[in-house]
Motif scaffolding. Structure first.
Motif, PDB file in Angstrom:
ATOM      1  N   LEU A  80       0.866  -1.167   0.000  1.00  0.00           N
ATOM      2  CA  LEU A  80       0.000   0.000   0.000  1.00  0.00           C
ATOM      3  C   LEU A  80       0.901   1.214   0.000  1.00  0.00           C
ATOM      4  N   ARG A  81       0.683   2.106  -0.915  1.00  0.00           N
ATOM      5  CA  ARG A  81       1.544   3.281  -0.994  1.00  0.00           C
ATOM      6  C   ARG A  81       0.943   4.408  -0.177  1.00  0.00           C
ATOM      7  N   ARG A  82       1.785   5.022   0.600  1.00  0.00           N
ATOM      8  CA  ARG A  82       1.420   6.243   1.310  1.00  0.00           C
ATOM      9  C   ARG A  82       2.331   7.309   0.768  1.00  0.00           C
ATOM     10  N   SER A  83       1.798   8.299   0.204  1.00  0.00           N
ATOM     11  CA  SER A  83       2.586   9.345  -0.450  1.00  0.00           C
ATOM     12  C   SER A  83       3.541   8.667  -1.432  1.00  0.00           C
ATOM     13  N   GLN A  84       4.810   8.954  -1.315  1.00  0.00           N
ATOM     14  CA  GLN A  84       5.795   8.313  -2.173  1.00  0.00           C
ATOM     15  C   GLN A  84       6.497   7.170  -1.472  1.00  0.00           C
ATOM     16  N   GLY A  85       6.014   6.799  -0.308  1.00  0.00           N
ATOM     17  CA  GLY A  85       6.685   5.789   0.512  1.00  0.00           C
ATOM     18  C   GLY A  85       6.379   4.375   0.080  1.00  0.00           C
ATOM     19  N   ARG A  86       7.074   3.451   0.739  1.00  0.00           N
ATOM     20  CA  ARG A  86       6.863   2.035   0.503  1.00  0.00           C
ATOM     21  C   ARG A  86       6.084   1.490   1.678  1.00  0.00           C
ATOM     22  N   SER A  87       5.415   0.409   1.452  1.00  0.00           N
ATOM     23  CA  SER A  87       4.722  -0.215   2.568  1.00  0.00           C
ATOM     24  C   SER A  87       5.453  -1.465   2.980  1.00  0.00           C
ATOM     25  N   ARG A  88       5.058  -1.984   4.101  1.00  0.00           N
ATOM     26  CA  ARG A  88       5.625  -3.223   4.609  1.00  0.00           C
ATOM     27  C   ARG A  88       4.522  -4.210   4.782  1.00  0.00           C
ATOM     28  N   LEU A 128       5.117   5.173   5.883  1.00  0.00           N
ATOM     29  CA  LEU A 128       5.071   3.717   6.024  1.00  0.00           C
ATOM     30  C   LEU A 128       3.683   3.239   6.408  1.00  0.00           C
ATOM     31  N   ALA A 129       3.291   2.151   5.790  1.00  0.00           N
ATOM     32  CA  ALA A 129       2.064   1.454   6.169  1.00  0.00           C
ATOM     33  C   ALA A 129       2.440   0.012   6.455  1.00  0.00           C
ATOM     34  N   VAL A 130       2.029  -0.474   7.598  1.00  0.00           N
ATOM     35  CA  VAL A 130       2.258  -1.864   7.986  1.00  0.00           C
ATOM     36  C   VAL A 130       0.927  -2.582   7.821  1.00  0.00           C
ATOM     37  N   VAL A 131       0.928  -3.625   7.020  1.00  0.00           N
ATOM     38  CA  VAL A 131      -0.283  -4.407   6.799  1.00  0.00           C
ATOM     39  C   VAL A 131      -0.104  -5.740   7.499  1.00  0.00           C
ATOM     40  N   CYS A 132      -1.058  -6.094   8.338  1.00  0.00           N
ATOM     41  CA  CYS A 132      -1.000  -7.384   9.029  1.00  0.00           C
ATOM     42  C   CYS A 132      -2.404  -7.953   9.101  1.00  0.00           C
ATOM     43  N   PHE A 161       7.290   6.154  16.727  1.00  0.00           N
ATOM     44  CA  PHE A 161       6.814   5.692  15.424  1.00  0.00           C
ATOM     45  C   PHE A 161       5.640   6.519  14.908  1.00  0.00           C
ATOM     46  N   ALA A 162       5.572   7.764  15.310  1.00  0.00           N
ATOM     47  CA  ALA A 162       4.477   8.641  14.898  1.00  0.00           C
ATOM     48  C   ALA A 162       4.374   8.684  13.378  1.00  0.00           C
ATOM     49  N   GLY A 163       3.182   8.497  12.889  1.00  0.00           N
ATOM     50  CA  GLY A 163       2.924   8.563  11.452  1.00  0.00           C
ATOM     51  C   GLY A 163       2.803   7.221  10.765  1.00  0.00           C
ATOM     52  N   VAL A 164       3.270   6.134  11.388  1.00  0.00           N
ATOM     53  CA  VAL A 164       3.140   4.808  10.779  1.00  0.00           C
ATOM     54  C   VAL A 164       1.667   4.420  10.777  1.00  0.00           C
ATOM     55  N   LEU A 165       1.200   3.954   9.656  1.00  0.00           N
ATOM     56  CA  LEU A 165      -0.184   3.522   9.517  1.00  0.00           C
ATOM     57  C   LEU A 165      -0.238   2.008   9.633  1.00  0.00           C
ATOM     58  N   LEU A 166      -1.137   1.494  10.469  1.00  0.00           N
ATOM     59  CA  LEU A 166      -1.346   0.053  10.606  1.00  0.00           C
ATOM     60  C   LEU A 166      -2.668  -0.294   9.960  1.00  0.00           C
ATOM     61  N   ILE A 167      -2.620  -1.236   9.029  1.00  0.00           N
ATOM     62  CA  ILE A 167      -3.824  -1.666   8.317  1.00  0.00           C
ATOM     63  C   ILE A 167      -4.015  -3.149   8.570  1.00  0.00           C
ATOM     64  N   GLU A 215      -1.349  -1.960  17.401  1.00  0.00           N
ATOM     65  CA  GLU A 215      -1.754  -0.561  17.360  1.00  0.00           C
ATOM     66  C   GLU A 215      -0.990   0.251  18.400  1.00  0.00           C
ATOM     67  N   ARG A 216      -0.752  -0.350  19.558  1.00  0.00           N
ATOM     68  CA  ARG A 216      -0.005   0.360  20.612  1.00  0.00           C
ATOM     69  C   ARG A 216       1.418   0.701  20.153  1.00  0.00           C
ATOM     70  N   VAL A 217       2.001  -0.162  19.344  1.00  0.00           N
ATOM     71  CA  VAL A 217       3.366   0.113  18.858  1.00  0.00           C
ATOM     72  C   VAL A 217       3.366   1.324  17.940  1.00  0.00           C
ATOM     73  N   VAL A 218       2.457   1.356  16.968  1.00  0.00           N
ATOM     74  CA  VAL A 218       2.464   2.476  16.017  1.00  0.00           C
ATOM     75  C   VAL A 218       1.961   3.770  16.648  1.00  0.00           C
ATOM     76  N   GLU A 219       1.350   3.680  17.834  1.00  0.00           N
ATOM     77  CA  GLU A 219       0.938   4.886  18.560  1.00  0.00           C
ATOM     78  C   GLU A 219       2.053   5.450  19.435  1.00  0.00           C
ATOM     79  N   GLU A 220       3.147   4.715  19.594  1.00  0.00           N
ATOM     80  CA  GLU A 220       4.270   5.210  20.381  1.00  0.00           C
ATOM     81  C   GLU A 220       4.874   6.431  19.691  1.00  0.00           C
ATOM     82  N   ASP A 221       5.329   7.389  20.482  1.00  0.00           N
ATOM     83  CA  ASP A 221       5.889   8.635  19.935  1.00  0.00           C
ATOM     84  C   ASP A 221       6.993   8.370  18.912  1.00  0.00           C
TER      85      ASP A 221
END
Length: 190
Positions: free
Chosen positions: A2-10, A71-75, A93-99, A85-91
């Protein structure tokens, strides 16, 4: 994936490989890919708990060369993924999207194709070296010998997950996105 802006996803998930004996510890291979290759992976023996998964995700994100807001993390919704969700909410990692992907959506998971490539290479090598697996090394239990053998085959097979394999896997699943968005049935095996 999944692309976020020009970034890569994981795409992060795990693959469990059993030792030759049916009892005893498993060997887990945990990895994340993006369209340009394998981002981070590790193998570990025994159970892989949600606390382990959260720490693994932190390590994977720290190895990123992309800004976190790209970055978007898909799991999936596996129990081990509870609390990510708690991990990506940590300061940090601000901005990481979890899908979260829908249940039973393995055909839309590109890392599953990567694991298939790795497992096929392992099976070929294990078939060619069957006697090596069966002959227990001096000073080791049969279980320990087979676990070490399995771990060496995993290590030998992981380079088969090349950037080209990751790109093809990501491109292969992306062709199904329009049908998913339209809620139509997917033709499997294509």
């Amino acid at each position: 994936f999944l692309r976020r802006s020009q970034g890569r996803s994981r795409r992060g998930t795990r693959c469990c490989v059993k030792a030759a004996t049916s009892r005893g510890p498993n060997v887990h291979v945990i990895g994340a890919i993006c369209q340009t290759g394998l981002v981070f992976w590790e193998r570990r023996r025994g159970s892989f708990l949600k606390e382990d998964c959260a720490e693994w995700l932190r390590q994977a994100l720290r190895r990123s060369d992309e800004p976190y807001d790209q970055l978007a993390v898909v799991c999936d919704n596996a129990p081990v993924h509870a609390g990510l969700e708690r991990v990506v909410e940590e300061d940090e990692f601000a901005g990481v999207l979890l899908i979260r992907s829908a249940p039973y959506s393995a055909p839309l998971n590109p890392i599953e194709e990567c694991w298939s490539v790795m497992k096929a290479a392992m099976k070929r090598e294990m078939a060619a070296s069957f006697t090596e697996m069966m002959e227990t090394a001096p000073g080791l239990t049969q279980q320990e010998h087979r676990l070490r053998y399995l771990e060496s085959k995993i290590d030998d097979a992981m380079p088969r997950i090349t950037p080209l394999v990751c790109l093809r896997s990501c491109n292969h699943v992306q062709r199904h996105f329009a049908a998913c968005m339209a809620l139509t049935d997917l033709a499997m095996g294509e």
